[in-house]
Design a protein around this motif. Structure first.
Motif, short mmCIF file in Angstrom:
data_model
loop_
_atom_site.label_atom_id
_atom_site.label_comp_id
_atom_site.label_asym_id
_atom_site.label_seq_id
_atom_site.Cartn_x
_atom_site.Cartn_y
_atom_site.Cartn_z
N VAL A 128 30.68 57.76 33.37
CA VAL A 128 31.72 57.00 34.07
C VAL A 128 33.00 57.11 33.26
O VAL A 128 33.26 56.31 32.36
CB VAL A 128 31.32 55.53 34.27
CG1 VAL A 128 32.42 54.79 35.02
CG2 VAL A 128 30.01 55.45 35.03
N ALA A 129 33.80 58.11 33.59
CA ALA A 129 35.09 58.31 32.93
C ALA A 129 35.89 59.28 33.78
O ALA A 129 35.33 60.17 34.42
CB ALA A 129 34.91 58.88 31.52
N GLY A 130 37.19 59.10 33.79
CA GLY A 130 38.01 59.94 34.64
C GLY A 130 37.89 61.41 34.31
O GLY A 130 37.88 61.79 33.14
N GLY A 131 37.81 62.23 35.35
CA GLY A 131 37.79 63.67 35.15
C GLY A 131 36.45 64.26 34.79
O GLY A 131 36.34 65.47 34.59
N LYS A 132 35.44 63.43 34.70
CA LYS A 132 34.11 63.95 34.34
C LYS A 132 33.38 64.43 35.59
O LYS A 132 33.37 63.76 36.61
CB LYS A 132 33.28 62.88 33.64
CG LYS A 132 33.87 62.45 32.30
CD LYS A 132 33.97 63.61 31.34
CE LYS A 132 34.50 63.15 30.00
NZ LYS A 132 34.70 64.30 29.06
N GLU A 133 32.73 65.58 35.46
CA GLU A 133 32.06 66.13 36.62
C GLU A 133 30.74 65.45 36.89
O GLU A 133 30.16 64.79 36.03
CB GLU A 133 31.81 67.64 36.43
CG GLU A 133 30.89 67.97 35.27
CD GLU A 133 31.67 68.20 33.99
OE1 GLU A 133 32.76 67.58 33.81
OE2 GLU A 133 31.19 68.98 33.15
#
Lengths: 114, 113
Positions: free
Chosen positions: B96-101
């Protein structure tokens, strides 16, 4: 809300020809952009992604994509198609405020002719 | 090897029966997702969970239910209320973090007759 449009549900190229798969997105905030590949009856595999920084992103299997903010595009290219590239390709977008929620395009099926 | 497993690969059921699809991950990801894929269509989000014991409906949750009792597991139940359950179901997980696939499992093809 974000959206993704993939132009062309089917693309056919000859082996050795340039591959160009188109993806346009809509987002009111800076996007994160992804390309995934899916072989028949399998899950999705990440090809490449853009988060920040360099706008030309290189991925696996010789693919690359360029983030063009002015055109809201993230087209996928490969200089020379191989038979093994035949698959379905999905473009997806997410934004910071939405955590890791991905919005997918409808997919493009790439066919490679010998 | 870290990854996501879905079982079984193929599942056949009679109309009116509930069926549960398994999804397990050993990537230590907090978030897990269920998608439905129909021929010629993209992926549609059914349910997602960003933490144990909590989950949210996606775009097409009607006729489906989930649970998240363990971080590693996110089973999906296709109930008899789902009008058109035959489809390819994909499970995914992510940090859960921005930009993670998101990482995807191999999928389960459900056929209901």
């Amino acid at each position: 809300a974000q959206s993704v449009t993939q132009l062309g549900s089917h693309v056919s190229v000859s082996e050795g020809a340039l591959v160009l798969l188109r993806c346009n997105y809509s987002s009111s905030v800076p996007p994160y952009l992804f390309w995934y590949v899916q072989y028949p009856n399998q899950g999705l595999q990440l090809l490449l992604k853009y988060t920040t920084g360099a706008t030309l992103v290189k991925g696996i299997n010789g693919f690359e994509a360029e983030f063009k903010k002015s055109e809201t595009s993230f087209h996928l290219t490969k200089p020379s198609a191989h038979m093994s590239d035949a698959a379905e390709y999905f473009c997806a977008v997410s934004v910071m405020d939405a955590g890791n929620m991905l919005t997918f395009g409808g997919g493009t099926r790439l066919m490679v002719k010998p | 090897d870290g990854g996501i497993t879905q079982s079984p690969k193929y599942l056949f059921r009679k109309e009116g029966q509930n069926v549960t699809l398994s999804c397990e991950q050993n990537l230590n990801h907090d978030a897990m997702y269920w998608y439905r894929q129909d021929p010629g269509q993209g992926l549609r989000l059914i349910y997602y969970s960003q933490i144990v014991n909590d989950f949210q409906k996606g775009d097409i949750a009607e006729g489906y239910s989930v649970s998240r009792e363990k971080k590693e597991s996110f089973p999906l139940t296709v109930t008899s209320a789902q009008k058109n359950p035959t489809a390819f179901y994909l499970c995914a997980s992510s940090i859960v973090a921005g930009g993670k696939e998101q990482y995807f499992g191999p999928g389960t093809r459900l056929t209901v007759t």
